[in-house]
Design a protein around this motif. Structure first.
Motif, PDB file in Angstrom:
ATOM      1  N   ALA A 133      36.521  47.502  -7.823  1.00 29.61           N
ATOM      2  CA  ALA A 133      37.927  47.364  -8.222  1.00 29.61           C
ATOM      3  C   ALA A 133      38.056  46.485  -9.462  1.00 29.61           C
ATOM      4  CB  ALA A 133      38.740  46.782  -7.070  1.00 29.61           C
ATOM      5  N   ASP A 180      42.344  48.303   1.015  1.00 27.43           N
ATOM      6  CA  ASP A 180      42.947  49.000  -0.127  1.00 27.43           C
ATOM      7  C   ASP A 180      44.266  48.347  -0.518  1.00 27.43           C
ATOM      8  OD1 ASP A 180      40.890  50.807  -0.370  1.00 27.43           O
ATOM      9  OD2 ASP A 180      41.899  52.411   0.717  1.00 27.43           O
ATOM     10  N   TRP A 215      43.293  53.462 -12.055  1.00 30.54           N
ATOM     11  CA  TRP A 215      42.469  52.402 -11.466  1.00 30.54           C
ATOM     12  C   TRP A 215      41.934  52.840 -10.101  1.00 30.54           C
ATOM     13  CZ3 TRP A 215      43.851  49.725  -6.929  1.00 30.54           C
ATOM     14  CH2 TRP A 215      43.017  48.658  -6.589  1.00 30.54           C
ATOM     15  N   ASN A 216      42.770  53.464  -9.302  1.00 28.31           N
ATOM     16  CA  ASN A 216      42.334  53.946  -7.986  1.00 28.31           C
ATOM     17  C   ASN A 216      41.215  54.972  -8.105  1.00 28.31           C
ATOM     18  OD1 ASN A 216      43.383  52.941  -5.484  1.00 28.31           O
ATOM     19  ND2 ASN A 216      45.437  53.483  -6.203  1.00 28.31           N
ATOM     20  N   ARG A 217      41.359  55.889  -9.050  1.00 32.84           N
ATOM     21  CA  ARG A 217      40.315  56.896  -9.243  1.00 32.84           C
ATOM     22  C   ARG A 217      39.016  56.244  -9.708  1.00 32.84           C
ATOM     23  NH1 ARG A 217      44.646  59.549 -11.767  1.00 32.84           N
ATOM     24  NH2 ARG A 217      43.761  59.053 -13.821  1.00 32.84           N
ATOM     25  N   SER A 225      47.165  54.450 -10.742  1.00 36.04           N
ATOM     26  CA  SER A 225      46.564  55.718 -10.306  1.00 36.04           C
ATOM     27  C   SER A 225      45.174  55.892 -10.912  1.00 36.04           C
ATOM     28  CB  SER A 225      47.465  56.895 -10.696  1.00 36.04           C
ATOM     29  OG  SER A 225      48.695  56.843  -9.999  1.00 36.04           O
ATOM     30  N   ARG A 270      37.912  53.098  -9.402  1.00 35.43           N
ATOM     31  CA  ARG A 270      37.238  52.183  -8.481  1.00 35.43           C
ATOM     32  C   ARG A 270      36.477  52.918  -7.376  1.00 35.43           C
ATOM     33  NH1 ARG A 270      40.019  50.538  -3.578  1.00 35.43           N
ATOM     34  NH2 ARG A 270      42.045  51.577  -3.357  1.00 35.43           N
ATOM     35  N   LYS A 271      36.899  54.145  -7.095  1.00 37.29           N
ATOM     36  CA  LYS A 271      36.251  54.929  -6.046  1.00 37.29           C
ATOM     37  C   LYS A 271      35.184  55.874  -6.586  1.00 37.29           C
ATOM     38  CE  LYS A 271      40.446  54.798  -3.224  1.00 37.29           C
ATOM     39  NZ  LYS A 271      41.563  55.591  -2.647  1.00 37.29           N
ATOM     40  N   THR A 285      44.929  46.628  -4.149  1.00 40.37           N
ATOM     41  CA  THR A 285      46.007  47.195  -4.976  1.00 40.37           C
ATOM     42  C   THR A 285      46.975  46.117  -5.416  1.00 40.37           C
ATOM     43  OG1 THR A 285      45.826  49.340  -3.867  1.00 40.37           O
ATOM     44  CG2 THR A 285      47.875  48.887  -5.043  1.00 40.37           C
TER      45      THR A 285
END
Length: 233
Positions: free
Chosen positions: A123, A154, A172-174, A170, A176-177, A158
């Motif tokens: 993250a 999560d 960032w979420n993609r 959005s 980090r995973k 976030t």
């Protein structure tokens, strides 16, 4: 013992018991209102932003990209000792040598606490891709929960990203995973082990006078890191 003296002693004893009860009650109330961190009610958002304002960031590197000396910090975002360094030692180096352009400071993940350290590190990397990596790292430390207590969710990550000012959550979420990001966390941990590190935080330095990356271990004082920067230049 006469009656009057016994009565006075009983009064004193009753008063002492009452005061003890009051003290215990106050401590219970204070403890109930104190936060252990690790929740979504973030602290020090503004403070972190002010401390880093005006310093260039690229990825997880803080400072002038043209600086010839790089100080590396290998840390685990769940590590309480890393938190104490982030609050008491690293800020001095940032103020005296990073902000002035003498050195740049790069955070590298060394996940040693448990598996939750991996998504936490990923993250931070993802935040760094949007120019808010150090804000994320510092804000995470400021709101760190009890070690390995399961707070790295999560939702928590976030809120840290939002508080750090990551503009596109959005994306960032993609990021980090993504497999590439998770692999980067693993590789930086492997690098720390190759340098001989076994705990966090650990530091290394590289500059014109070091002949490559030089291990510094875990110095207990900012002055040691500052001297290392000067010698590496």
């Amino acid at each position: 013992m006469n009656y009057e003296r016994r009565r006075r002693l009983l009064q004193i004893g009753s008063a002492a018991v009452f005061l003890a009860v009051v003290v215990v009650a106050v401590l219970i109330v204070v403890n109930a209102n104190e936060t252990d961190g690790g929740d979504t009610e973030l602290e020090d958002v503004g403070l972190v932003a002010r401390e880093l304002r005006g310093i260039p960031q690229a990825g997880l590197t803080l400072g002038d990209p043209e600086a010839t000396v790089t100080l590396f910090e290998y840390g685990d975002l769940q590590c309480p000792v890393c938190k104490s360094y982030a609050e008491g030692i690293v800020p001095e180096v940032i103020d005296t040598q990073v902000r002035t352009g003498e050195a740049k400071l790069e955070f590298r993940n060394f996940p040693i606490i448990n598996q939750e350290s991996i998504p936490a590190g990923a993250a931070a990397i993802a935040a760094g891709r949007q120019g808010r990596g150090w804000n994320f790292v510092e804000l995470f430390y400021a709101n760190q929960g009890r070690e390995a207590s399961g707070y790295v969710t999560d939702e928590f990550l976030t809120e840290i990203a939002k508080g750090a000012g990551v503009p596109d959550i959005s994306r960032w979420n993609r990021d980090r995973k993504g497999e590439a990001t998770l692999t980067q966390v693993q590789r930086s941990g492997e690098e720390a082990q190759r340098l001989g590190f076994s705990g966090t935080p650990s530091f290394a330095i590289e500059g014109p006078a070091t002949g490559g990356k030089k291990s510094l271990g875990t110095p207990g004082d900012a002055a040691i890191l500052e001297a290392a920067v000067e010698e590496a230049g």
